[in-house]
Structures are given as C-alpha cells and as structure tokens.
Design an enzyme around this catalytic site. Structure first.
Site, PDB file in Angstrom:
ATOM      1  N   LYS A 130       4.661  -7.456  16.599  1.00  0.00           N
ATOM      2  CA  LYS A 130       4.271  -6.158  16.474  1.00  0.00           C
ATOM      3  C   LYS A 130       3.124  -5.839  17.451  1.00  0.00           C
ATOM      4  O   LYS A 130       2.268  -7.154  17.484  1.00  0.00           O
ATOM      5  CB  LYS A 130       3.653  -5.659  15.216  1.00  0.00           C
TER       6      LYS A 130
ATOM      7  N   ASP B 183       9.963   2.978  13.790  1.00  0.00           N
ATOM      8  CA  ASP B 183      10.275   4.195  13.269  1.00  0.00           C
ATOM      9  C   ASP B 183       9.140   5.007  13.071  1.00  0.00           C
ATOM     10  O   ASP B 183       9.063   6.044  12.289  1.00  0.00           O
ATOM     11  CB  ASP B 183      11.024   4.122  11.732  1.00  0.00           C
TER      12      ASP B 183
ATOM     13  N   ASP C 101      12.458  -5.547   3.296  1.00  0.00           N
ATOM     14  CA  ASP C 101      11.211  -5.962   3.479  1.00  0.00           C
ATOM     15  C   ASP C 101      10.268  -6.070   2.303  1.00  0.00           C
ATOM     16  O   ASP C 101       9.894  -4.929   1.643  1.00  0.00           O
ATOM     17  CB  ASP C 101      10.376  -5.111   4.632  1.00  0.00           C
TER      18      ASP C 101
ATOM     19  N   GLU D 129      12.699  -9.566   5.388  1.00  0.00           N
ATOM     20  CA  GLU D 129      11.426  -9.879   6.137  1.00  0.00           C
ATOM     21  C   GLU D 129      10.542 -10.266   5.055  1.00  0.00           C
ATOM     22  O   GLU D 129      10.394  -9.648   3.903  1.00  0.00           O
ATOM     23  CB  GLU D 129      11.204  -8.571   6.668  1.00  0.00           C
TER      24      GLU D 129
ATOM     25  N   LYS E 222      12.218  -1.114   1.497  1.00  0.00           N
ATOM     26  CA  LYS E 222      10.768  -1.943   1.076  1.00  0.00           C
ATOM     27  C   LYS E 222      11.136  -2.242  -0.319  1.00  0.00           C
ATOM     28  O   LYS E 222      11.708  -1.468  -1.096  1.00  0.00           O
ATOM     29  CB  LYS E 222      10.007  -0.971   1.047  1.00  0.00           C
TER      30      LYS E 222
ATOM     31  N   CYS F 263       6.480  -1.787  14.184  1.00  0.00           N
ATOM     32  CA  CYS F 263       5.153  -1.057  14.381  1.00  0.00           C
ATOM     33  C   CYS F 263       4.692  -0.898  13.182  1.00  0.00           C
ATOM     34  O   CYS F 263       5.195  -1.324  11.683  1.00  0.00           O
ATOM     35  CB  CYS F 263       5.708   0.276  15.038  1.00  0.00           C
TER      36      CYS F 263
ATOM     37  N   ARG G  88       0.817  -1.121   0.004  1.00  0.00           N
ATOM     38  CA  ARG G  88      -0.138   0.038   0.096  1.00  0.00           C
ATOM     39  C   ARG G  88       1.046   1.211   0.020  1.00  0.00           C
ATOM     40  O   ARG G  88       2.203   1.098   0.318  1.00  0.00           O
ATOM     41  CB  ARG G  88      -0.988  -0.077   1.251  1.00  0.00           C
TER      42      ARG G  88
ATOM     43  N   ASP H 136       6.917 -11.509   9.406  1.00  0.00           N
ATOM     44  CA  ASP H 136       6.240 -10.663   9.732  1.00  0.00           C
ATOM     45  C   ASP H 136       4.952 -11.111   9.688  1.00  0.00           C
ATOM     46  O   ASP H 136       4.098 -11.653  10.681  1.00  0.00           O
ATOM     47  CB  ASP H 136       6.658  -9.297   9.073  1.00  0.00           C
TER      48      ASP H 136
HETATM   49  C1  LIG Z   1       6.510   1.329   9.701  1.00  0.00           C
HETATM   50  C2  LIG Z   1       7.213  -0.066   9.890  1.00  0.00           C
HETATM   51  N1  LIG Z   1       8.756   0.495   9.680  1.00  0.00           N
HETATM   52  C3  LIG Z   1       6.927  -1.031   8.883  1.00  0.00           C
HETATM   53  O1  LIG Z   1       7.599  -1.120   7.748  1.00  0.00           O
HETATM   54  N2  LIG Z   1       5.870  -1.552   9.004  1.00  0.00           N
HETATM   55  C4  LIG Z   1       5.262  -2.614   8.477  1.00  0.00           C
HETATM   56  C5  LIG Z   1       4.213  -2.094   7.563  1.00  0.00           C
HETATM   57  C6  LIG Z   1       3.338  -1.175   8.118  1.00  0.00           C
HETATM   58  C7  LIG Z   1       2.133  -0.565   7.336  1.00  0.00           C
HETATM   59  O2  LIG Z   1       1.920  -0.965   6.148  1.00  0.00           O
HETATM   60  O3  LIG Z   1       1.291   0.130   8.136  1.00  0.00           O
HETATM   61  C8  LIG Z   1       6.012  -3.621   8.068  1.00  0.00           C
HETATM   62  O4  LIG Z   1       5.731  -4.497   7.266  1.00  0.00           O
HETATM   63  O5  LIG Z   1       7.030  -4.016   8.668  1.00  0.00           O
HETATM   64 MG    MG Z   2       7.237  -6.061   7.529  1.00  0.00          MG
END
Ligand SMILES: C[C@H](N)C(=O)N[C@@H](CCC(=O)O)C(=O)O
Ligand code: MG
Length: 365
Positions: free
Chosen positions: A267, A323, A190, A218, A162, A295, A24, A243
């Site tokens: 989380k 973060d 991730d 991740e 990401k 988070c 997203r 995750d």
């Molecule tokens: C904010 C954190 N670093 C993060 O990446 N969290 C999630 C995704 C959170 C979201 O989409 O609101 C993660 O996948 O680890």
């Molecule tokens: Mg993640």
C-alpha cells in the site's frame, strides 16, 4: 519544471455505507490533499488518509511532517531529477509514510506531466485496464450476505470479507457468504489482526474442512507477531497475506526470508509512496512472491497512483484491492483514472491526468 510551492487541502467524501473492520468503523473519507506547484504552472496532486490505527498518521502529523520536514527540502528542486527528489522525501524524517506518500504521488504526477506521458508508461508500461475486488464490512451475518450478493450483482467477482471480530461468528459469516455466492465470486478474508495464531489456524482449517475455498487470508494476527504469521502460514493450505506486518522494503525482505507469509499487500500509505512500492514489487519478484496492491480509505487521487503502479508491475502484482473510490458516495476528481465498479482504466492523459478536485477545503500553508 521546478517546484515553487506545496499546499494543503482537506477533502471530505461520505462513504456509501459505513466501513467496518476489526480495527475501526468509519463513515466518511477525510483525507489531506497535497498540491505541488511549479514554475511552469503545472500542478501535481497527492492524497493522504489519517489511518492512525495502522500507520500512526493523523491529519495533524501529515500536515506537520510535510510543512516542517519535507516541503523545505523540495522547494527549487527540478522535477526531472525524480530519484533525487524521492530520496530527499524518504530521508526527510522517520516513519510518517502517509505524508511521504502524498508528496511522492504529486511528484510522480508532475514527472509524467513533464514528459507528456501517463504515469504507468513512465514506470514501464502495461495493460491499462485492471479489475479490483470490493470490501464487505464485518457486520451481522445476514447483512454481510446481502452486501456480498449486491456486490456480485454489481459485477464484482472478488470479495474481500472483513472478519476478526469473534472467531465463532467469523466462521459462520464466511460459510454463509460462501454458500450465497459460490461459483459467482472468489472470497478473500481480511482479519485486520483480530485473531490469535491458534484461532487463525482453527478458523481456516474449519473452513477448509467445510469445503470453503478461500483465495487468501490477510493479516490474521497482530502486526508485530511475525512468529504468529509464520505459525499460521505453515499450518494451513490457504495462502496467508501480510498487510499491517510489512510497511517498507527491508521488512518485506525479512518477512520473505522468514517465510512468514505467502503474499505481500503493498500500500502506498505504508511504503511512503511509489518509489518503495516499486522496490517491494521488484524484491518480491526476485523471490517469486506474489503481491496485492491495496489502499486505505482513499479517493481516486492516491488510488489512481496505485493503479498506475499495479499496471506497470503486473508481473508480480497479481491481486488488486483498490476499492476506495467505489466505497465513496461520489467521485470528487475531475479527470484521472476511471473507476467503474470492478473495472479500472487509465486514459492517455499525462501523469495522473487529474484536472480538478471538487470541494477541497484549503488549509493554511
Ligand atoms: C479499503 C481497503 N479495501 C481495505 O480494506 N484497506 C485496509 C483497511 C483500511 C482502513 O482501515 O482504512 C486493509 O486492511 O486492507
Ligand atoms: Mg488489510
């Protein structure tokens, strides 16, 4: 100290820059804030984001779960009976982990206030200073390199990159960032479920062969694809972290016993709050498995609670991805945990130490 009322608010905080993952794109934090009121005048604070693509929770479901199922069980309960209250919360309805987390966080905040101690001390104590990574959103390669260099200049020594959008471009993204920040920051990837198991093995092996050192990768594959997670974990040298595949303690036990991942990302919004986060940390410690604490898009209300857990469980929570507050354009919280770029520190204030939340829009009780 008895619970007299549970109220809601909506907190909106723009992000410094759009947050983009394989799942997203988001431009602002819009979270439900829960306040738990007591007969002594003390107020506990909690927060829940509507991360529907991961937890299934929406603003409506969070408010409804608390209003109809959780709050009626808690009115009149004595805060000193913490374990009884967390059991009431967890058994009040299935799933709805973000709603449960928001209420549990507020209860733990009050528990600390009751005994006049910061929450991490109530959870066992520790060194009240930790270091977080920062997320680099998935984007054009040049933009990701620029964002990574800017994060390193701000003092972040660990970047969570990401990926998961397009396997070929993902490999180029990571190579370019690695070349730009090599020796100045560690890289975590991730994929947010964006790859197939075979793609993940291909991408990670390509990067390993190219000499790109990654701290971990991740959630490479779909949340439900535990066989895929295991397939990847068995075929690469880089540690694989689960995750979206694991929410609660029983799922963590299953995943560890399957050896489907090397590391667990805890989380609060997946566990349903602090009680299960602690359980997961203890289970992982028993099996000798390391954890990250992460988070969603959360402000310094609920992320503060995660910081307290991280400090108290530092024996097993060795990686920090807290973060959320650093991604926000401003901090709406007066008091509480201090978020200063990569460095996060806890004061001696009781509970979470939150004095006030600015800009909270009241929602009907
Ligand atoms: C904010 C954190 N670093 C993060 O990446 N969290 C999630 C995704 C959170 C979201 O989409 O609101 C993660 O996948 O680890
Ligand atoms: Mg993640």
């Amino acid at each position: 100290m008895k619970i007299t009322d549970i109220r809601f608010g909506m907190l909106r905080v723009p992000l410094k820059t759009p947050f983009k993952t394989a799942l997203r794109t988001v431009e602002a934090v819009e979270d439900i804030v829960v306040t738990v009121h007591t007969d002594t005048g003390h107020v506990g604070y909690g927060e829940a984001p509507a991360t529907a693509v991961i937890t299934g929770d929406t603003h409506g479901s969070i408010v409804e779960a608390i209003r109809k199922f959780i709050a009626p069980r808690l009115i009149g309960q004595e805060i000193a009976n913490l374990n009884h209250i967390t059991q009431l919360i967890q058994s009040s309805l299935e799933k709805n982990t973000s709603a449960k987390a928001a209420v549990e966080i507020a209860i733990y905040d009050l528990f600390g206030q009751l005994y006049g101690a910061p929450l991490y001390k109530m959870l066992g104590g520790g060194d009240p200073v930790i270091t977080t990574d920062i997320t680099i959103s998935v984007d054009y390669i040049d933009k990701m390199v620029a964002d990574s260099l800017s994060a390193v200049d701000r003092g972040f020594e660990s970047l969570k990159i990401k990926v998961g959008k397009d396997i070929g471009v993902d490999i180029e993204r990571v190579k370019a960032i690695y070349a730009a920040v090599e020796g100045r920051a560690l890289l975590r990837l991730d994929a947010n479920q964006g790859w197939t198991a075979k793609q993940a093995v291909y991408a990670i092996c390509m990067l390993e062969d190219a000499g790109v050192r990654l701290e971990l990768v991740e959630q490479p594959v779909k949340a439900q694809d535990l066989d895929g997670m295991k397939y990847v974990t068995e075929r690469v040298h880089t540690p694989i972290m689960a995750d979206e595949s694991v929410f609660g303690p029983t799922e963590v036990i299953d995943l560890i016993r399957m050896r489907a991942a090397d590391i667990i990302n805890i989380k609060l919004m997946k566990t349903g709050g602090i009680s299960n986060a602690i359980r997961i940390a203890d289970i992982a410690a028993l099996y000798g498995v390391e954890c990250m604490i992460g988070c969603m898009l959360e402000t310094s209300i609920s992320v503060a609670a995660a910081v307290h857990v991280a400090v108290a469980k530092a024996n097993v929570i060795t990686k920090i991805d807290l973060d959320g507050p650093s991604l926000c354009a401003f901090n709406p919280v007066d008091g509480g945990v201090i978020f200063n770029e990569s460095e996060i520190s806890i004061t001696d204030a009781p509970g979470l130490g939150i004095r006030e939340i600015r800009g909270l829009e009241a929602l009907p009780a």
